[in-house]
Design an enzyme around this catalytic site. Sequence first.
Site, mmCIF file in Angstrom:
data_model
loop_
_atom_site.group_PDB
_atom_site.id
_atom_site.type_symbol
_atom_site.label_atom_id
_atom_site.label_comp_id
_atom_site.label_asym_id
_atom_site.label_seq_id
_atom_site.Cartn_x
_atom_site.Cartn_y
_atom_site.Cartn_z
ATOM 1 N N CYS A 37 0.849 -1.311 0.193
ATOM 2 C CA CYS A 37 -0.015 0.124 -0.084
ATOM 3 C C CYS A 37 0.870 1.222 0.019
ATOM 4 O O CYS A 37 0.443 2.266 -0.111
ATOM 5 C CB CYS A 37 -1.073 0.112 1.212
ATOM 6 S SG CYS A 37 0.176 -0.011 2.798
ATOM 7 N N ASP A 39 2.405 2.263 2.570
ATOM 8 C CA ASP A 39 2.448 3.139 3.941
ATOM 9 C C ASP A 39 3.724 2.908 4.439
ATOM 10 O O ASP A 39 4.439 2.105 4.306
ATOM 11 C CB ASP A 39 1.216 2.740 4.772
ATOM 12 C CG ASP A 39 -0.027 2.898 4.228
ATOM 13 O OD1 ASP A 39 -0.144 3.909 3.603
ATOM 14 O OD2 ASP A 39 -0.980 2.442 4.792
ATOM 15 N N CYS A 63 -2.538 3.754 7.177
ATOM 16 C CA CYS A 63 -3.963 3.490 7.529
ATOM 17 C C CYS A 63 -4.095 3.393 9.226
ATOM 18 O O CYS A 63 -3.099 3.185 9.864
ATOM 19 C CB CYS A 63 -4.349 2.182 6.961
ATOM 20 S SG CYS A 63 -3.837 0.827 7.766
ATOM 21 N N CYS A 106 -0.601 -4.641 7.554
ATOM 22 C CA CYS A 106 -0.310 -3.631 8.633
ATOM 23 C C CYS A 106 0.243 -4.094 9.999
ATOM 24 O O CYS A 106 1.363 -3.141 10.314
ATOM 25 C CB CYS A 106 -1.837 -2.703 8.927
ATOM 26 S SG CYS A 106 -2.843 -2.676 7.373
HETATM 27 FE FE1 FES Z 1 -1.175 -0.668 4.457
HETATM 28 FE FE2 FES Z 1 -2.628 -0.501 6.482
HETATM 29 S S1 FES Z 1 -3.482 -0.363 4.592
HETATM 30 S S2 FES Z 1 -0.463 -0.533 6.327
#
Ligand code: FES
Length: 138
Positions: A37, A39, A63, A106
């Site tokens: 993602c 992140d 997120c 995550c």
């Molecule tokens: Fe990627 Fe949570 S959606 S770390």
Amino acid sequence: MAYSEKVLDHYEHPRNVGSLDKDDAFVGTGMVGAPACGDVMKLQIKVGKDGIIEDAKFKTYGCGSAIASSSLVTEWVKGKTVDQALAIKNTHIAEELALPPVKIHCSILAEDAIKAAVADYKAKHGATVETAACNGNK
Ligand code: FES
């Protein structure tokens, strides 16, 4: 998607947000990203001279589940040795927060961040980490 109350609690009241001095010899910094993602999570530990983690901070650009996972692990690592911190698995985090399957990565990010922070601390401190005494090549 329904988040558990624990996720919402950590998301709305994240613990230990912030930074420690990355140049401090007793601070280990882990910076990791989730390929799935994009992140990013930064997690830092401050280790006392007795080898116990006395402080931890995080900054997560991601997120809600990633923020909750990193908030949770900063609470968990305090009072542990660095090697005990390495034993924290993403499955423990996912279970505690009741993360749904699509949010498992995550919690993996948080596990990776701890590992990276400990690795950084050990790289700075290799000779004085207690495991060095029983395993000379660490
Ligand atoms: Fe990627 Fe949570 S959606 S770390």
